[in-house]
Design an enzyme around this catalytic site. Structure first.
Site, PDB file in Angstrom:
ATOM      1  N   CYS A 120      37.157 -14.109   4.703  1.00  8.94           N
ATOM      2  CA  CYS A 120      35.585 -14.848   3.949  1.00  8.94           C
ATOM      3  C   CYS A 120      36.762 -14.275   2.392  1.00  8.94           C
ATOM      4  CB  CYS A 120      34.528 -14.616   4.024  1.00  8.94           C
ATOM      5  SG  CYS A 120      34.729 -14.789   5.669  1.00  8.94           S
ATOM      6  N   HIS A 259      31.753 -14.588  -2.324  1.00  6.41           N
ATOM      7  CA  HIS A 259      31.201 -15.253  -1.772  1.00  6.41           C
ATOM      8  C   HIS A 259      30.127 -15.107  -1.278  1.00  6.41           C
ATOM      9  CE1 HIS A 259      31.999 -16.390   2.473  1.00  6.41           C
ATOM     10  NE2 HIS A 259      31.902 -14.955   3.129  1.00  6.41           N
ATOM     11  N   ASN A 290      27.894 -19.979   5.099  1.00 11.34           N
ATOM     12  CA  ASN A 290      29.119 -19.053   4.873  1.00 11.34           C
ATOM     13  C   ASN A 290      30.007 -19.909   5.241  1.00 11.34           C
ATOM     14  OD1 ASN A 290      30.897 -17.641   5.016  1.00 11.34           O
ATOM     15  ND2 ASN A 290      29.713 -15.648   5.389  1.00 11.34           N
TER      16      ASN A 290
END
Ligand code: UT7
Length: 339
Positions: A120, A259, A290
């Site tokens: 990520c 993020h 996500n």
């Protein structure tokens, strides 16, 4: 003899492009398999729905779409891209790279191309590399892609992950600029907590297994609370260091594109950095989930779509995830696309 090198120059983002697969999956379609509820998922994460790619839609199919948009918006042709960096943890081949598959799709088979694995944080890692490449003169236009098809590597019955991860791709083109368009990257790792997010078993376990032996597919697993606490306490200071390294202060920043892991983590970072209300905070998680390496470019693209006044303004990007690794930098957001 002393070696010579090219004169240093500045770099910036020339454009951004994004692609979200069509299939929107609401929490209600996920919750039943994990003894959860729409209410719990929304309260704990801020996620309401996410997009999953179809079974025949590959990671590179999504990435190609995002890349073509970014290249067109930069006013470039595909053969003017002289390097591709693809950040992903879900390309289902060890070699050759997803980046070289992108080259073939774009009809430009000669440029430098490689993948990176920083989960990520991967998009911010790749932006840092691309900035250095353009600054040093090793590339003129670098295509940076963050893309994931996490639905291929998430167990729909895993209570710790099934409601979080999703699919998508975002891309930026980074090229030369008169002014500094990408501030210094603040990055690092907390590798002692390497196992907080992982995909296992290794492929070697499959190779060693006897025929017919049941081996678990390497789905993503995570210790949610460990990651949550780490992000909440340690990412704000990283963001502040990146702001300072770029010569700014929180009140001179225009936007924050974190993020998209959890809305509560975003709240904690905003509070921890004491970002004033004048800083626009990109919150894309509600309908995107996500998407790991894709989440920052997807959120950036959505933000510029709804807030066109932020084109060419300064934004803090901050990625964090499996490793555990992190990276943040302040960038001048891409300009209004060329027609
Ligand atoms: O991209 C970077 C990678 N990942 C992340 O950044 C994720 C970071 N972590 C998180 O976002 C959060 O830890 C989660 C959203 C994954 C979980 O939220 P949490 O507030 O940390 O939940 P928890 O694990 O502390 O569990 C709280 C309660 C427990 O019940 P009790 O003991 O309070 O009765 C769990 O059993 O919620 C229960 N629970 C669930 N309930 C419904 C745990 N998972 C679920 C679930 N549905 N899926």
């Amino acid at each position: 003899m002393t070696l010579q090198t090219k004169p240093r120059r500045n770099a910036r983002m020339l454009s951004v492009g994004a692609y979200r697969p069509a299939n929107a999956v609401h929490n209600n379609e996920i919750a039943g398999k994990i003894d959860s509820s729409d209410e719990w998922i929304q309260q704990r994460t801020g996620i309401e729905s996410r997009n999953f790619a179809g079974p025949d839609e590959s990671l590179v199919d999504m990435a190609e779409k995002a890349a073509r948009i970014a290249i067109a918006r930069a006013g470039l042709a595909a053969d003017q891209i002289d390097a591709v960096i693809f950040s992903t943890i879900t390309y289902p081949y060890q070699a050759p790279s997803a980046a070289t598959e992108i080259l073939t799709r774009l009809g430009n088979t000669h440029s430098a191309a490689f993948d990176i694995s920083a989960a990520c944080a991967g998009f911010c890692y790749a932006v840092s590399l691309a900035n250095d490449m353009v600054s040093a003169g090793t590339a003129n236009n670098v295509l940076v892609i963050g893309g994931e098809k996490l639905s291929d590597f998430t167990d729909p019955y895993d209570r710790a992950t099934a409601f979080i991860f999703a699919d998508g791709a975002g891309a930026v083109v980074i090229g030369a600029s008169d002014q500094v368009g990408i501030g210094p990257t603040v990055w690092g790792a907390n590798a002692e907590t390497r196992e907080a997010i992982l995909m296992e078993p290794s492929w070697l376990e499959h190779k060693k297994a006897n025929k017919g032996e049941a081996i678990k597919w390497p789905d993503i697993a995570q210790q949610g609370q460990t990651v949550f606490r780490w992000a909440v306490y340690e990412m704000g200071p990283v963001g502040l260091k990146a702001i300072e390294a770029a010569g700014l202060t929180p009140d001179t920043l225009d936007a924050f594109v974190p993020h998209q892991a959890n809305d509560r983590i975003i709240d904690a970072m905003v509070k921890g950095m004491k970002l004033p209300e004048s800083v626009y905070v990109a919150r894309d998680i509600r309908f995107s989930g996500n998407t790991s390496a894709a989440s920052i470019p997807l959120a950036m693209d959505a933000m510029l779509e709804t807030h066109p006044e932020l084109h060419s303004k300064n934004a803090l990007l901050l990625g964090f995830g499996a490793g555990l690794v992190f990276a943040g930098q302040v960038v001048e957001l891409p300009p209004v696309p060329k027609k």
